[in-house]
Write a protein that holds these residues in place. Structure first.
Motif, PDB file in Angstrom:
ATOM      1  N   HIS A   1       0.823  -1.202   0.000  1.00  0.00           N
ATOM      2  CA  HIS A   1       0.000   0.000   0.000  1.00  0.00           C
ATOM      3  C   HIS A   1       0.860   1.257   0.000  1.00  0.00           C
ATOM      4  O   HIS A   1       0.592   2.216  -0.712  1.00  0.00           O
TER       5      HIS A   1
ATOM      6  N   HIS B   1      -5.146  -1.180  -7.997  1.00  0.00           N
ATOM      7  CA  HIS B   1      -5.271  -0.872  -6.570  1.00  0.00           C
ATOM      8  C   HIS B   1      -6.453   0.071  -6.308  1.00  0.00           C
ATOM      9  O   HIS B   1      -7.156  -0.067  -5.305  1.00  0.00           O
TER      10      HIS B   1
ATOM     11  N   CYS C   1      -9.322   0.414  -3.233  1.00  0.00           N
ATOM     12  CA  CYS C   1      -8.927   1.314  -2.154  1.00  0.00           C
ATOM     13  C   CYS C   1      -9.510   2.707  -2.361  1.00  0.00           C
ATOM     14  O   CYS C   1      -9.021   3.486  -3.174  1.00  0.00           O
TER      15      CYS C   1
ATOM     16  N   CYS D   1      -7.036   5.824  -1.664  1.00  0.00           N
ATOM     17  CA  CYS D   1      -6.119   6.158  -2.752  1.00  0.00           C
ATOM     18  C   CYS D   1      -6.878   6.733  -3.957  1.00  0.00           C
ATOM     19  O   CYS D   1      -6.412   7.668  -4.613  1.00  0.00           O
TER      20      CYS D   1
HETATM   21 ZN   LIG Z   1      -4.633   2.526  -1.222  1.00  0.00          ZN
END
Ligand SMILES: [Zn+2]
Lengths: 242, 212
Positions: free
Chosen positions: A6, A32, A36, A39
């Motif tokens: 991460h 990702h 997430c 993010c």
């Molecule tokens: Zn993330």
């Protein structure tokens, strides 16, 4: 995802937002972001910043729009339904097969989505009641509902899908066609658009149709009598199940 | 839309052939995209009217070549037409979405083999014309005062790295080489610069953030 991973990805978020990464890194971050939210939000913020930096005045070249519009006509698009915000679509998936009580509890969220979509806001309960009076013989138990509307919002058709796969349409808004034409009902699935049958030139109230659980939306097109296997026409009305 | 217009006989008796209904020009971008998803060419035309100028300006800034830039604009709007669901109005403005698509596509072109030559020519031309002042790109922008102010708050390294990456279309590895700095440093300076710009601009109330 592990913490180390991460962190590695976090370090790439700025350069990713500026398209300043190579292809392998781009794919890594892209994947990702699906999982997430934190993010994804960070990247969106940077993209907004980039848009402000890259923003300047000026007009588009003359004649460019005409070229784009020409492309649109050359390739008549396949049948397609209205978009929904991603969150709403996810919510809809979760709600599939929910009971009427759960549906009512979701009423506020659904109304927000419908309002956002600029559709005519129709109360779900009113829709179901309308159906009940059209087909008093049918017990309405567990349902999904859809408000199908035309692009210019002048026509709406309500649909209810029962948990047993039987659906009903309230199609009073559709203008009567000539005997050489018919309305055709389409179901939208992950695998594409499938025909759910012909509705005739003057669809009756509470007309029934069959659709599996995989049908997430409906559309109605106007076709020549006898129908078609694959429509080249835009939907007269379309919508997704709430 | 044309099919819908002609099949809608007997419904709205007023002329169905209005090129741009009065409601459309007042619609939010999010509503326009819903129209686009339902094949309203008028909705796409309105989105084009609002944003094509900015999209073209960015493509041209990156690619220099006006013909290439027009191709990018065309691609960006055709993609919006074909895949309107790629835009999520809950997660940013349409302007930012279109500019990001435009930037990504322009950078792809810049990096592709076929346009490598024109990029070299472009860089050479710039060097000849202006000595390629690294800050030139950012400084001569017609930015809102707030954006200018926010840029002034960055370190020189942050500003330069962002400029080379965003306007030069360079990968951060190339930026690191150009600036003779470690890759990790460039990567983190770009992020910290963007982060600072973001918070300054949010504070100044610029931009289309939602839920902040
Ligand atoms: Zn993330």
């Amino acid at each position: 995802m592990s913490d180390a991973r991460h962190e590695d990805i976090e370090a790439l978020l700025g350069v990713y937002a500026l398209h300043s990464v190579d292809e392998a890194e781009r794919r890594l971050v892209h994947d990702h972001l699906d999982d997430c939210l934190r993010c994804a939000q960070e990247v969106l913020g940077y993209q907004e910043v980039a848009a402000l930096l890259g923003q300047s005045g000026g007009d588009a070249p003359t004649g460019l729009w005409e070229r784009i519009a020409g492309e649109l006509e050359e390739a008549p698009p396949p049948l397609r339904l209205g978009v929904m915000p991603m969150a709403a679509a996810a919510e809809r998936r979760e709600r599939r097969g929910s009971s009427r009580v759960a549906l009512a509890a979701m009423g506020i969220a659904a109304a927000v989505v419908i309002g956002f979509m600029g559709s005519v806001v129709v109360q779900q309960d009113a829709r179901i009641q309308g159906l009940e009076s059209a087909r008093p013989d049918v017990p309405i138990t567990a349902t999904s509902v859809a408000a199908l509307s035309s692009a210019d919002e002048t026509m709406t058709v309500d649909a209810v899908l029962l948990s047993n796969g039987t659906g009903y349409l309230l199609a009073e808004d559709l203008p009567v066609l000539t005997q050489q034409e018919t309305y055709q009902l389409w179901g939208v699935t992950d695998a594409g658009v499938i025909s759910l049958g012909l509705l005739g030139a003057d669809p009756a109230q509470g007309m029934a149709f069959q659709a599996g659980d995989h049908v997430t939306g409906l559309a109605i097109t106007q076709e020549k009598a006898g129908g078609v296997a694959k429509s080249e026409n835009s939907a007269v009305v379309s919508g997704t199940f709430d | 839309m044309s099919e819908l217009g002609s099949s809608g006989h007997g419904v709205g008796s007023e002329s169905p052939d209005v090129t741009r209904p009065p409601t459309l020009s007042a619609s939010s971008d999010a509503v326009l995209v819903v129209g686009i998803s339902r094949y309203s060419q008028e909705a796409l035309a309105e989105a084009y009217r609002r944003h094509a100028g900015a999209v073209f300006a960015l493509a041209r800034r990156l690619l220099v070549d006006a013909t290439l830039a027009e191709e990018v604009v065309q691609e960006v709007f055709l993609r919006l037409w074909n895949q309107p669901d790629k835009f999520d109005p809950d997660r940013g403005s349409l302007r930012s979405f279109l500019l990001s698509q435009c930037h990504g596509r322009s950078v792809d072109l810049l990096r592709s083999e076929t346009s490598r030559r024109s990029r070299e020519e472009r860089d050479a031309r710039r060097t000849a014309e202006s000595g390629y002042d690294l800050e030139h790109e950012v400084v001569d922008l017609l930015l809102a005062d707030q954006v200018q102010g926010a840029l002034a708050g960055l370190s020189e390294m942050e500003r330069t790295a962002i400029s080379l990456a965003y306007f030069g279309g360079h990968t951060y590895r190339e930026v690191a080489e150009l600036l003779d700095q470690p890759e990790g440093t460039v990567k983190s300076r770009i992020r910290s610069g963007l982060k600072r710009l973001r918070s300054e601009l949010v504070t100044a109330g610029v931009g289309g953030w939602t839920g902040e």
